[in-house]
Design a protein around this motif. Structure first.
Motif: not given
Length: 602
Positions: A425-433, A476-478, A522-528, A536-539
């Motif tokens: 997955l790729d977008g304005n929140l970063g990249r994820a699996v 769920v961040r940090f 569905p789980a977008a994980i490892h957001v980078t 961006p996940i922190a925003r």
């Protein structure tokens, strides 16, 4: 057979990207090989220390310096059911080595923690970094410079990747990985999931839940669901580091013991003194890693390997990216339904044909590189056969043409789905699996308001309070490697699954990990980049609409770019406090790379 053009293209891209790093690595192991075996270079005092604890026959053999010496690097402990059978392996290995005119020594032990015990607990914050500790401990084990080959005894989540990284630091040595096999099937996975859901809803108590869990995880051997531990075994076999068909033979059986003895014989056959020198640093090349990723996608394997395989490859001078995983997934059909991607377990998979059937199907379809080096020699033909005992000796035989159970294991011609289990997955929140092999296609796209959390505990409290009874994307961040070591968040699965079962459209977005057993939600994980790295996940704020789209491979918060850029970055993360040894890993958190770079601190 002709290699599929898509597989060939990805491989060529990886080779080109890795050319300089791989060349440096191969040059380094060639120099190390040219200097060894190294016992002859040791002083008399060094050598005497090295065999002082041996029996008289082994001591005499090592004094002569002409016989090969095999290192045993073991992750044995009693905490992991998968590793408990290893208690008796060193005696088996030493005896087999003596029969073959060689010596085997336990070179060292590496730590091995059970993620099943630490799920949702503070100790889980040590889990991912334990992989790097295991790699370091493997290097210490082999640092005595006494060995011609090595056998690695390890199975579970971080243990095998850590052993591989450590072994690659001694890439001039042949290496055979030795599994111990799965426990017998217990309570069905569907029933276990049902009981976990009832507990999450408060409809049954702890006693009933514990009874169910005890019926599921009940004896020595690997847990039978297809999580990271069993994905590790699949990888070691399809990448050529196991003996063929060894992954899922039960522990404490005559065939398992025979395979262990055969691993000793094969390790000796591929030393520099033999005709088939096959060091691990040459076995694990770009083609082997591509084969591993194809196998991961074909089986719906653990998401953790989107991190581990990257770190393992880096240790061999090879650079993998999540784009490689995504492109290989698009070329790979899903051939397996093993829990959490189905109701069967690995024993059912093994009985249906298991790894030999899987490898035969993928190989015949041109989806695997056949021209690879393995511990058995060149090519994967040996890995399309299964081991059996004939008068006490192992014989590898051809399989029946058909799968033993097409509800578990299918041919390439009729896959469960045309593409593999993992997507980028790729977008304005970063990249994820995202792992889609267990997710019903109706849930591949979720668009809903966000509810933001900074801990598992906060999400579970909101669920119990009834605050999540709606369409929701739980953020769920940090939970990334810099923040707290990137713990698995599998404890969230029952609550989110209950919400989905109630008819809500639910997804998880996190910079943390899910277990290898992550499933239907569905789980977008490892957001980078992760939140602690200013990602961006922190925003994201409560109520922002988030779209998780596995069909098109996108991860977006539907907020104008200008507004998102001006928002303050949340700073809920704090330095983990003293307790469960977390303070000892502060240097790891400070130096760790991103998830897509393998989340490594070494």
């Amino acid at each position: 057979m002709t290699l599929d053009a898509r597989i060939a293209d990805v491989t060529e891209t990886i080779v080109a990207r890795s050319r300089e790093g791989r060349a440096r690595y191969l040059d380094g192991i060639a120099k190390a090989a040219a200097e060894g075996p190294h016992r002859a270079a040791l002083s008399c005092g060094n050598l005497a220390h090295g065999f002082a604890g041996c029996g008289a026959d082994d001591k005499a053999a090592l004094k002569g310096q002409a016989v090969p010496n095999v290192a045993i690097v073991t992750a044995y402990n009693d905490m992991l059911s998968a590793h408990q059978p290893y208690e008796r392996f060193p005696d088996l290995i030493r005896a087999a080595a003596r029969e073959l005119g060689a010596v085997a020594q336990v070179a060292g032990g590496v730590p091995a923690m059970c993620d099943g015990v630490t799920q949702g607990r503070l100790g889980m914050e040590l889990s991912l970094f334990s992989r790097d500790v295991i790699a370091l401990a493997t290097a210490v084990s082999l640092s005595h410079d006494m060995f011609d080959a090595a056998l690695y005894l390890g199975i579970c989540d971080k243990i095998v990747p850590g052993l591989v990284i450590g072994a690659l630091a001694f890439g001039h040595l042949p290496a055979v990985f030795v599994p111990s096999g799965p426990m017998p099937s217990g309570m069905t996975n569907d029933e276990k999931g049902r009981i976990r859901g009832l507990y999450a809803e408060g409809k049954i108590g702890r006693a009933e839940l514990l009874e169910a869990e005890s019926a599921s995880y009940h004896s020595p051997g690997t847990c039978t669901f297809y999580g990271t531990a069993n994905s590790n075994q699949m990888l070691m076999e399809i990448m050529g580091l196991h003996l063929p068909g060894a992954s899922f033979v039960p522990p404490n059986t005559p065939l398992r013991d025979a395979l262990t003895r055969a691993a000793v014989s094969q390790s000796l056959a591929i030393t520099r003194s033999g005709n088939g020198y096959a060091p691990i640093g040459r076995i694990l090349d770009e083609r082997a890693f591509v084969n591993g990723i194809v196998g991961l996608n074909a089986t719906g394997g653990s998401t953790n390997h989107a991190i581990h395989l990257v770190a393992m490859a880096r240790a061999a001078g090879i650079t993998l990216t999540w784009d490689d995983f995504d492109e290989l997934s698009a070329a790979t059909p899903l051939l397996c339904r093993i829990y959490p991607n189905g109701s069967a377990d690995v024993n059912h998979f093994h009985a249906a044909g298991g790894m030999p059937y899987l490898i035969r199907e993928l190989r015949d379809a041109g989806l695997l590189h056949d021209d690879v080096l393995t511990v058995m020699g060149t090519g994967l033909a040996d890995y399309a056969r299964e081991p059996t005992l004939v008068e006490g000796e192992i014989v590898w035989r051809d399989l029946e043409p058909a799968s033993g159970d097409e509800s578990v294991l299918r041919p390439v011609a009729t896959p469960f789905q045309p593409e593999g289990g993992l997507k980028l997955l790729d977008g304005n929140l970063g990249r994820a699996v995202i792992k889609v092999s267990a997710v019903d296609p109706q849930y591949w796209v979720i668009e809903a308001p966000a509810r933001v959390f900074s801990s598992q505990d906060d999400l579970e409290a909101a669920f119990r309070a009834g605050e999540l009874n709606r369409d929701v994307v739980a953020v769920v961040r940090f939970q990334g490697p810099k923040a707290n070591g990137m713990p698995e968040l599998h404890r969230l699965t029952p609550a989110l699954a209950v919400l989905q079962k109630r008819g809500h459209r639910v997804a998880l977005v996190t910079d943390g990990r899910m277990s290898g057993a992550s499933g239907k939600v569905p789980a977008a994980i490892h957001v980078t980049p992760e939140a602690a790295d200013g990602g961006p996940i922190a925003r994201i704020r409560d109520g922002d609409v988030v779209r998780v789209d596995a069909h098109n491979g996108s991860l977006e918060v539907l907020v104008p770019a200008e507004e998102l850029a001006l928002r303050e970055t949340a700073s809920e993360a704090t330095e983990p406090q003293f307790g469960m040894g977390r303070n000892l890993f502060a240097a790891f958190r400070a130096s760790v790379g991103s998830a897509e770079q393998g989340a490594s601190a070494i």
